[in-house]
Scaffold this motif. Structure first.
Motif, PDB file in Angstrom:
ATOM      1  N   PHE A  50      48.512 -19.046 141.994  1.00  0.00           N
ATOM      2  CA  PHE A  50      47.886 -19.304 143.294  1.00  0.00           C
ATOM      3  C   PHE A  50      46.582 -20.066 143.137  1.00  0.00           C
ATOM      4  CE2 PHE A  50      45.249 -17.884 146.947  1.00  0.00           C
ATOM      5  CZ  PHE A  50      46.041 -18.369 147.979  1.00  0.00           C
ATOM      6  N   PHE A  51      45.779 -19.704 142.143  1.00  0.00           N
ATOM      7  CA  PHE A  51      44.477 -20.350 141.947  1.00  0.00           C
ATOM      8  C   PHE A  51      44.495 -21.424 140.866  1.00  0.00           C
ATOM      9  CE2 PHE A  51      43.107 -16.202 143.755  1.00  0.00           C
ATOM     10  CZ  PHE A  51      42.378 -16.676 144.832  1.00  0.00           C
ATOM     11  N   GLY A  52      45.604 -21.545 140.130  1.00  0.00           N
ATOM     12  CA  GLY A  52      45.643 -22.488 139.017  1.00  0.00           C
ATOM     13  C   GLY A  52      44.688 -22.092 137.913  1.00  0.00           C
ATOM     14  N   ALA A  53      44.617 -20.793 137.623  1.00  0.00           N
ATOM     15  CA  ALA A  53      43.671 -20.263 136.632  1.00  0.00           C
ATOM     16  C   ALA A  53      44.410 -19.328 135.685  1.00  0.00           C
ATOM     17  CB  ALA A  53      42.537 -19.517 137.323  1.00  0.00           C
ATOM     18  N   SER A  54      43.765 -19.046 134.556  1.00  0.00           N
ATOM     19  CA  SER A  54      44.344 -18.133 133.576  1.00  0.00           C
ATOM     20  C   SER A  54      44.030 -16.692 133.962  1.00  0.00           C
ATOM     21  CB  SER A  54      43.777 -18.426 132.193  1.00  0.00           C
ATOM     22  OG  SER A  54      42.402 -18.106 132.146  1.00  0.00           O
ATOM     23  N   TYR A  55      44.679 -15.747 133.272  1.00  0.00           N
ATOM     24  CA  TYR A  55      44.392 -14.334 133.502  1.00  0.00           C
ATOM     25  C   TYR A  55      42.946 -14.001 133.139  1.00  0.00           C
ATOM     26  CZ  TYR A  55      49.236 -13.069 134.492  1.00  0.00           C
ATOM     27  OH  TYR A  55      50.471 -12.949 135.074  1.00  0.00           O
ATOM     28  N   VAL A  56      42.442 -14.627 132.086  1.00  0.00           N
ATOM     29  CA  VAL A  56      41.052 -14.381 131.686  1.00  0.00           C
ATOM     30  C   VAL A  56      40.100 -14.834 132.783  1.00  0.00           C
ATOM     31  CG1 VAL A  56      39.247 -14.997 130.042  1.00  0.00           C
ATOM     32  CG2 VAL A  56      41.555 -14.492 129.220  1.00  0.00           C
ATOM     33  N   GLU A  57      40.404 -15.976 133.382  1.00  0.00           N
ATOM     34  CA  GLU A  57      39.541 -16.480 134.457  1.00  0.00           C
ATOM     35  C   GLU A  57      39.613 -15.575 135.690  1.00  0.00           C
ATOM     36  OE1 GLU A  57      39.481 -21.295 133.719  1.00  0.00           O
ATOM     37  OE2 GLU A  57      41.317 -20.364 134.506  1.00  0.00           O
ATOM     38  N   ILE A  58      40.808 -15.064 135.993  1.00  0.00           N
ATOM     39  CA  ILE A  58      40.916 -14.121 137.102  1.00  0.00           C
ATOM     40  C   ILE A  58      40.153 -12.842 136.772  1.00  0.00           C
ATOM     41  CG2 ILE A  58      42.485 -12.774 138.540  1.00  0.00           C
ATOM     42  CD1 ILE A  58      42.637 -15.795 138.979  1.00  0.00           C
ATOM     43  N   GLY A  59      40.235 -12.413 135.511  1.00  0.00           N
ATOM     44  CA  GLY A  59      39.482 -11.239 135.090  1.00  0.00           C
ATOM     45  C   GLY A  59      37.984 -11.432 135.241  1.00  0.00           C
ATOM     46  N   LEU A  60      37.521 -12.660 135.064  1.00  0.00           N
ATOM     47  CA  LEU A  60      36.094 -12.939 135.243  1.00  0.00           C
ATOM     48  C   LEU A  60      35.661 -12.654 136.680  1.00  0.00           C
ATOM     49  CD1 LEU A  60      33.417 -14.043 134.158  1.00  0.00           C
ATOM     50  CD2 LEU A  60      34.218 -16.348 134.748  1.00  0.00           C
ATOM     51  N   ALA A  61      36.549 -12.889 137.634  1.00  0.00           N
ATOM     52  CA  ALA A  61      36.222 -12.582 139.027  1.00  0.00           C
ATOM     53  C   ALA A  61      35.976 -11.085 139.205  1.00  0.00           C
ATOM     54  CB  ALA A  61      37.344 -13.054 139.944  1.00  0.00           C
ATOM     55  N   LEU A  62      36.755 -10.252 138.522  1.00  0.00           N
ATOM     56  CA  LEU A  62      36.531  -8.808 138.577  1.00  0.00           C
ATOM     57  C   LEU A  62      35.211  -8.419 137.917  1.00  0.00           C
ATOM     58  CD1 LEU A  62      40.121  -7.482 137.770  1.00  0.00           C
ATOM     59  CD2 LEU A  62      38.952  -7.479 139.979  1.00  0.00           C
ATOM     60  N   THR A  63      34.871  -9.111 136.841  1.00  0.00           N
ATOM     61  CA  THR A  63      33.592  -8.853 136.183  1.00  0.00           C
ATOM     62  C   THR A  63      32.430  -9.189 137.118  1.00  0.00           C
ATOM     63  OG1 THR A  63      34.535  -9.295 134.001  1.00  0.00           O
ATOM     64  CG2 THR A  63      32.142  -9.441 134.202  1.00  0.00           C
ATOM     65  N   VAL A  64      32.542 -10.310 137.821  1.00  0.00           N
ATOM     66  CA  VAL A  64      31.509 -10.694 138.790  1.00  0.00           C
ATOM     67  C   VAL A  64      31.375  -9.618 139.866  1.00  0.00           C
ATOM     68  CG1 VAL A  64      30.951 -12.343 140.626  1.00  0.00           C
ATOM     69  CG2 VAL A  64      31.727 -13.165 138.394  1.00  0.00           C
ATOM     70  N   PHE A  65      32.503  -9.128 140.361  1.00  0.00           N
ATOM     71  CA  PHE A  65      32.501  -8.082 141.387  1.00  0.00           C
ATOM     72  C   PHE A  65      31.756  -6.846 140.906  1.00  0.00           C
ATOM     73  CE2 PHE A  65      34.430  -4.256 143.181  1.00  0.00           C
ATOM     74  CZ  PHE A  65      34.448  -4.521 144.535  1.00  0.00           C
ATOM     75  N   ASN A  66      32.096  -6.363 139.712  1.00  0.00           N
ATOM     76  CA  ASN A  66      31.463  -5.147 139.187  1.00  0.00           C
ATOM     77  C   ASN A  66      29.997  -5.360 138.847  1.00  0.00           C
ATOM     78  OD1 ASN A  66      33.346  -2.736 138.801  1.00  0.00           O
ATOM     79  ND2 ASN A  66      34.618  -4.401 138.057  1.00  0.00           N
ATOM     80  N   LEU A  67      29.657  -6.548 138.339  1.00  0.00           N
ATOM     81  CA  LEU A  67      28.275  -6.816 137.976  1.00  0.00           C
ATOM     82  C   LEU A  67      27.380  -6.832 139.211  1.00  0.00           C
ATOM     83  CD1 LEU A  67      26.198  -7.512 135.814  1.00  0.00           C
ATOM     84  CD2 LEU A  67      26.809  -9.927 136.098  1.00  0.00           C
ATOM     85  N   VAL A  68      27.835  -7.497 140.275  1.00  0.00           N
ATOM     86  CA  VAL A  68      27.036  -7.537 141.507  1.00  0.00           C
ATOM     87  C   VAL A  68      26.910  -6.132 142.088  1.00  0.00           C
ATOM     88  CG1 VAL A  68      26.927  -8.404 143.872  1.00  0.00           C
ATOM     89  CG2 VAL A  68      27.598  -9.929 142.006  1.00  0.00           C
ATOM     90  N   SER A  69      28.007  -5.370 142.088  1.00  0.00           N
ATOM     91  CA  SER A  69      27.945  -3.993 142.593  1.00  0.00           C
ATOM     92  C   SER A  69      26.943  -3.166 141.810  1.00  0.00           C
ATOM     93  CB  SER A  69      29.334  -3.340 142.520  1.00  0.00           C
ATOM     94  OG  SER A  69      30.216  -3.913 143.448  1.00  0.00           O
ATOM     95  N   LEU A  70      26.942  -3.349 140.492  1.00  0.00           N
ATOM     96  CA  LEU A  70      25.991  -2.628 139.639  1.00  0.00           C
ATOM     97  C   LEU A  70      24.554  -2.958 140.021  1.00  0.00           C
ATOM     98  CD1 LEU A  70      25.180  -0.981 137.092  1.00  0.00           C
ATOM     99  CD2 LEU A  70      25.506  -3.085 135.780  1.00  0.00           C
ATOM    100  N   LEU A  71      24.274  -4.231 140.241  1.00  0.00           N
ATOM    101  CA  LEU A  71      22.907  -4.665 140.505  1.00  0.00           C
ATOM    102  C   LEU A  71      22.410  -4.219 141.881  1.00  0.00           C
ATOM    103  CD1 LEU A  71      23.031  -8.287 139.023  1.00  0.00           C
ATOM    104  CD2 LEU A  71      22.016  -6.242 137.996  1.00  0.00           C
ATOM    105  N   VAL A  72      23.303  -4.133 142.859  1.00  0.00           N
ATOM    106  CA  VAL A  72      22.850  -3.860 144.228  1.00  0.00           C
ATOM    107  C   VAL A  72      23.007  -2.404 144.636  1.00  0.00           C
ATOM    108  CG1 VAL A  72      23.473  -6.212 144.892  1.00  0.00           C
ATOM    109  CG2 VAL A  72      25.070  -4.348 145.360  1.00  0.00           C
ATOM    110  N   GLN A  73      23.692  -1.581 143.834  1.00  0.00           N
ATOM    111  CA  GLN A  73      23.989  -0.215 144.262  1.00  0.00           C
ATOM    112  C   GLN A  73      22.717   0.575 144.598  1.00  0.00           C
ATOM    113  OE1 GLN A  73      27.149   2.172 145.124  1.00  0.00           O
ATOM    114  NE2 GLN A  73      27.633   1.027 143.277  1.00  0.00           N
ATOM    115  N   THR A  74      21.741   0.529 143.696  1.00  0.00           N
ATOM    116  CA  THR A  74      20.509   1.272 143.935  1.00  0.00           C
ATOM    117  C   THR A  74      19.684   0.681 145.083  1.00  0.00           C
ATOM    118  OG1 THR A  74      20.424   2.033 141.641  1.00  0.00           O
ATOM    119  CG2 THR A  74      18.362   2.082 142.883  1.00  0.00           C
ATOM    120  N   PRO A  75      19.480  -0.654 145.147  1.00  0.00           N
ATOM    121  CA  PRO A  75      18.786  -1.197 146.316  1.00  0.00           C
ATOM    122  C   PRO A  75      19.470  -0.857 147.632  1.00  0.00           C
ATOM    123  CG  PRO A  75      18.873  -2.845 144.577  1.00  0.00           C
ATOM    124  CD  PRO A  75      19.727  -1.697 144.123  1.00  0.00           C
ATOM    125  N   MET A  76      20.785  -0.821 147.631  1.00  0.00           N
ATOM    126  CA  MET A  76      21.494  -0.455 148.853  1.00  0.00           C
ATOM    127  C   MET A  76      21.249   1.011 149.221  1.00  0.00           C
ATOM    128  SD  MET A  76      22.905  -2.862 150.412  1.00  0.00           S
ATOM    129  CE  MET A  76      23.184  -4.609 150.094  1.00  0.00           C
TER     130      MET A  76
END
Length: 407
Positions: A50-76
């Motif tokens: 669908f995105f024309g990307a590898s599994y590793v690249e799709i996995g990077l999207a999940l890493t971005v999701f978790n990293l942002v959640s980690l950074l904002v959880q306490t401020p939220m």
């Protein structure tokens, strides 16, 4: 002077009705959050094309999701207690829904990364806002059951996301599956707006306070040894159960001779039994104050089962039964875990403390995938269960330490 409505609140009148409405709202939002967490993993087999990307690249999207959640959880958490939990929760639903709708409109890999960062920001809202609303709006004698229903809704969201989204993708395409995940958040947001807590009856003081801004507390007083210990507890929980949920199917297929259908059935048994265990754990949590002991006992039994899977090669039927039992036991600890966090939070700072402690989930979400993927790449599928069992034993020890500190 005490009003008649205040007197009737503990008796189960309008205030009790308001509690049910509040619990329903928060539980629906929690279900949405877990559907969003599971959206990309559920659609993973379809996303490279669908995105024309590898599994590793799709996995990077999940890493971005978790990293942002980690950074904002306490401020939220601070935002929740400063501006009002209900208001922040609605903003999170709108942002999360918009993120997944935007992927359907702009299905490019670059936009996937941007949208998952926005979804990670929205995900950072749910735990502090949900728990702040529950902690201030539900009577203490029913808190364990309220936590269990709230958590059950999240686990149920995990369980229904794969068939729901894969079915939508099969019928209308991957883009429409992302759109469905987005629309679900807007539907729940509208329902929350249209059903204000206490409509049609009096509300308890605690329930009224749940919607409004709270007086700020000194930050230094919140980072206590107990809170730090609870962060570690959440990290270990994420590492152990996260490893099973994400990699058990691959491990069973690779190292136990199970076909994909049987391995998937074992994971399904784990997920649904976990949800049922949460409900049982809620009733148990309301009957004891020794929440650390409850969590330790249930998770020690889970560790024994998981270690047994690492050391033996059971049949497919036995694997499904053992995974279901492990899921039920791991679900039992969840309300007790939440009660431990509530006990560590100063009055009026529940959202902040839950936000701080929940960063442990994101830390585990960053470490776990790399560790367990490494074990599979090295041809060690049994090590998935062995390592998970080790993390479970460490969780038991930390829960016992927490219980001793409380007493």
């Amino acid at each position: 002077m005490t009003s008649s409505s205040d007197i009737s609140a503990p008796m189960g009148g309008p205030a009790r009705s308001g509690e049910r409405i509040l619990l329903g709202q928060v539980s629906m939002a929690h279900l949405v959050s877990h559907v969003h967490i599971t959206t990309v993993p559920a659609l993973m087999p379809l996303l490279p094309a669908f995105f024309g990307a590898s599994y590793v690249e799709i996995g990077l999207a999940l890493t971005v999701f978790n990293l942002v959640s980690l950074l904002v959880q306490t401020p939220m958490g601070f935002a929740t207690d400063r501006f009002g939990a209900r208001r922040i929760l609605l903003l999170g639903l709108v942002l999360g829904g918009s993120s997944f709708l935007s992927i359907a409109v702009s299905p490019s890999y670059v936009w996937l990364l941007i949208a998952m960062a926005a979804a990670g920001l929205a995900n950072g809202v749910y735990h502090p806002a949900d728990y702040a609303l529950l902690a201030r709006g539900i009577d203490g004698s029913r808190m364990g059951r309220a936590f269990s229903i709230h958590t059950f809704a999240g686990y149920f969201g995990n369980a229904i996301a794969p068939p729901l989204l894969l079915g939508a993708a099969a019928l209308a395409g991957v883009g429409q599956a992302f759109a469905l995940a987005g629309v679900l958040a807007f539907v729940v947001a509208v329902l929350i707006i249209l059903t204000p807590v206490g409509e049609g009856g009096a509300r308890s003081t605690a329930a009224r306070q749940a919607d409004g801004p709270q007086e700020a507390l000194p930050r230094a007083s919140l980072i206590t040894p107990t809170v730090i210990s609870l962060i570690g507890l959440f990290v270990l929980l994420a590492l152990s159960t996260g490893g099973l949920v994400s990699y058990a199917v691959a491990a069973f297929v690779q190292g136990y001779g199970l076909d994909l259908a049987s391995a998937s059935a074992a994971l399904t048994a784990f997920l649904f039994a976990s949800a049922l265990g949460v409900l049982a754990g809620g009733a148990l949590a309301d009957r004891t104050r020794r929440h650390g002991l409850v969590a330790a006992a249930a998770y020690l039994a889970t560790a024994v089962i998981t270690a047994g899977l690492a050391l033996t090669t059971p049949s497919a039927v036995v694997v499904i039964i053992l995974m279901g039992l492990a899921g039920f036991l791991s679900g039992i600890i969840t309300p007790s875990r939440d009660m431990m966090v509530r006990a560590a939070a100063p009055r009026g700072a529940e959202g902040i403390v839950f936000g701080i402690v929940s960063t442990g989930f994101n830390i585990g979400g960053l470490i776990g995938p790399l560790l367990f993927a490494f074990l599979l790449d090295r041809g060690q599928p049994r090590a998935i269960f062995a390592v998970a069992a080790v993390f479970m034993v460490l969780t038991v020890l930390l829960a016992l330490v927490q219980e001793r500190r409380r007493t």
